[in-house]
Each structure stands twice: as C-alpha cells, then as structure tokens.
Design an enzyme around this catalytic site. Sequence first.
Site: not given
Ligand SMILES: *Cc1c(COP(=O)(O)O)cnc(C)c1O
Length: 393
Positions: A189
């Site tokens: 992210k």
């Molecule tokens: C990455 C992601 C998540 C989950 O994030 P985590 O921190 O891995 O639980 C949820 N929604 C979207 C759209 C994502 O891209």
Amino acid sequence: MPLSPNGLPPVQFAPPAIGDEEIREVTEALRSGWLTSGPKARQFEDEFAEMVGAPAALCLNSCTAGLHLALLSMGIGPGDEVITTPLTFAATVNVIEHVGATAVLVDVEPDTLNIDPCAIERNVSSRTRAIIPVHYAGHPAEMDSIQIIAESHNLSIIEDAAHSLPASFRGSMVGSSTNLTAFSFYATKNMTTAEGGMLTGERELLEHARELSLHGLSRNAWNRYGVGGKWRYDVGVPGYKYNMSDLQAALGLCQLRRLASFQSRRRKIVRKYTEAFSSHPGLQCPVVRPHVESAWHLYVLRIHPERIGVDRDTFIQELDARGICASVHFVPIHTHSYYRDKYHHKPDDFPIAWENYLRMVSLPLSAALTDSDVDRVIEAVLDVASKIRGMAA
Ligand SMILES: *Cc1c(COP(=O)(O)O)cnc(C)c1O
C-alpha cells in the site's frame, strides 16, 4: 531472482520504500522494552488522525480487521444487507460474510470504476443497513451522492480506504468524516507497517471498536500494565485479537512522515505514464474527476484488445517476458467460486465491472521505483502495444 532479457532484474510491481530511517525507528522500538500495543501505537493514532483530519483513530493489525470491527460496531449481522462493489479485494466482502450479513454487489461507473450511486439506489431494500464504497485505485468514490442515499434510507457508510491515503473529495480528506473508514498498511500500500490498518471515525464508536479489538477487555494492555494500571480487568464481550504492535507503529510513524514525498514521487510516475500512453489508440489511461485528489495507489491501464490484436492475459505475459511485473485489480468478487455459487452470479451480472476487468492491467507503481524502472515500463508497454498492432495491420 531470474533476470529479464536485457540482463536487469525485473521491475517489481509495488516494492516497499524502506530506508535507514525505518530501520532506526524499529530498532529503537525493539530496545525500548515495550513491544506490543503501547505508547508508539497511541502516538501513531494521534499523528494519523491529525494528518487526515479524523475525529479519532484506532490502529489495528489490518484494514480487514477495521472493516470487520466497523460492521460489528454498527451492529450489522444476520438478516442485514450490505451494498458494495464487485471491483474490490476479497476482504471487503469477506467481512460481510463474517458477521452473517448478505453482500449485495452493484456495478461500477465506467470512468473511475468506483461504485455507481445510481446502482446503489436501485438496490436498496428494507433490509439494507450499510454501504461500503471502496475508493478504487485511490480515486474517491462519489461521496456526495452516496451520503444523500445513505441519509434518505437511514443507512451507515463504511469506507474502504485501503487505496486512498492520502486522497480528498471536494477538498475534504478521506478519513476526515464521521463515517467509519478503514485504511491499510499492507506491504504494497502507499505506506506500510508490513501488516497493519487504521480505523477512523467518531470517538465513541471507535472506543467500542477498541474494546472489540483486544479480546473485549474493558481496558487495553497499556493501561493495565502501565503506570497507575491495575491487574483487574473485565471481559464485557468476546472480542478479537486485532491490535497493532508498537514495532509496527514505529514503522508507521516513520512512513507517515515520508508520505508526502512518497506521493509526489507517485504523481511524477503517473504523469510520465500518462504522457507516454495517452495518444496511443490501443491504450486507455486512468482519469481523475476534477473535484477529487487521488492517492494514486494503482495505475490501471485499460487496453483495447481489438485494436492491438492481443488479449489482456497475453499483454501481461508479454510484459513479464520483458521483465515488467504487472497485475490485475481485481478479479471481480462475483466470479470467485464462493460468491458465484452462493449468490448464483454470472460474469455479466455487473457488465461494467466485468468488461473492464477483461481489459485492465495495473502497471508497477511505487515511490521506490527509479526513473530507469519507469522508463523500462513505458518502453515495454509501447513495445507490446505497437508490435502486435503492427503485425495485425
Ligand atoms: C489491501 C486491501 C484490503 C485489505 O487490507 P489488509 O490491510 O491487508 O487487511 C481491503 N480492501 C482493499 C480494496 C484492499 O486493496
């Protein structure tokens, strides 16, 4: 690591931007004697809330945990319906199943690929309790229209902001509203704590979520063991184990300070991609609506297979053969076997999501990409797109 044809290591899809600063901060946290949720986690919450202008913040071990706690805090469960988009990661919809509610998917808008407010409106029923918009690729969903629908039907909004740090809609940052909003610090992210998440929203709701995030204890571990703490605690509800450690928070504090520079690097890469691809008849660049600022988590190029004579899967294979790691966001939820079978979905139940899925390619995007990485991506994309077009002509 296998080398690409030009002898260089492949351009990774989303390498993390970790430097000496992060290593120093985490080392300091390791030496501090406090490893789990403590002073660093609280400081991370405060600085994060300040940065996005949130009423309050709660750090967690994932965004998924944040979405789950948001649904639980709103009291959503069996018999309830929650409306969301098919163009998202499985986590968004899995948490709806976890609380025993029914996931109602609705189609997206063709330009931004965000949930379509008109489709939401058409699918509100007497059982609908909440809407989960996902700010796809970092571009905020149409929150004004979604807010109006929510108010007129008395629905909650839970924002999946995994992609949208930092982003804004009509000058307001995602996370600054009273809606429960879940951010992700997963390794790929815009900023990372390796694994981690943040839930923002109204203080009162977040205090309830905080209790649920640590076994349902009436006090968190910091208060229990810290100065003036007590050994006695009460379990008021069987909670979860969703807290963030101070080691992760130390990493998060450091990344948060670097976020503005990460974002200017992302925007520069995006400009270069769009300059290189926008006049190519076989390629469609992502767009930004004039009233938003995108966090540019993803650069989702859409190809015109009929114009370049190659389908999306082959396009990605050809990029791979040139040492470029691309991806697809996302395999639509309704085509995964669990959701397809449970809800009897067919691919073209959501024609816009499905047709765009077949054409989409996410290109490498990260603050850690070098200028030469970006040049290699551009060269490879143009090579694949025009070579094959040349053959067809
Ligand atoms: C990455 C992601 C998540 C989950 O994030 P985590 O921190 O891995 O639980 C949820 N929604 C979207 C759209 C994502 O891209």
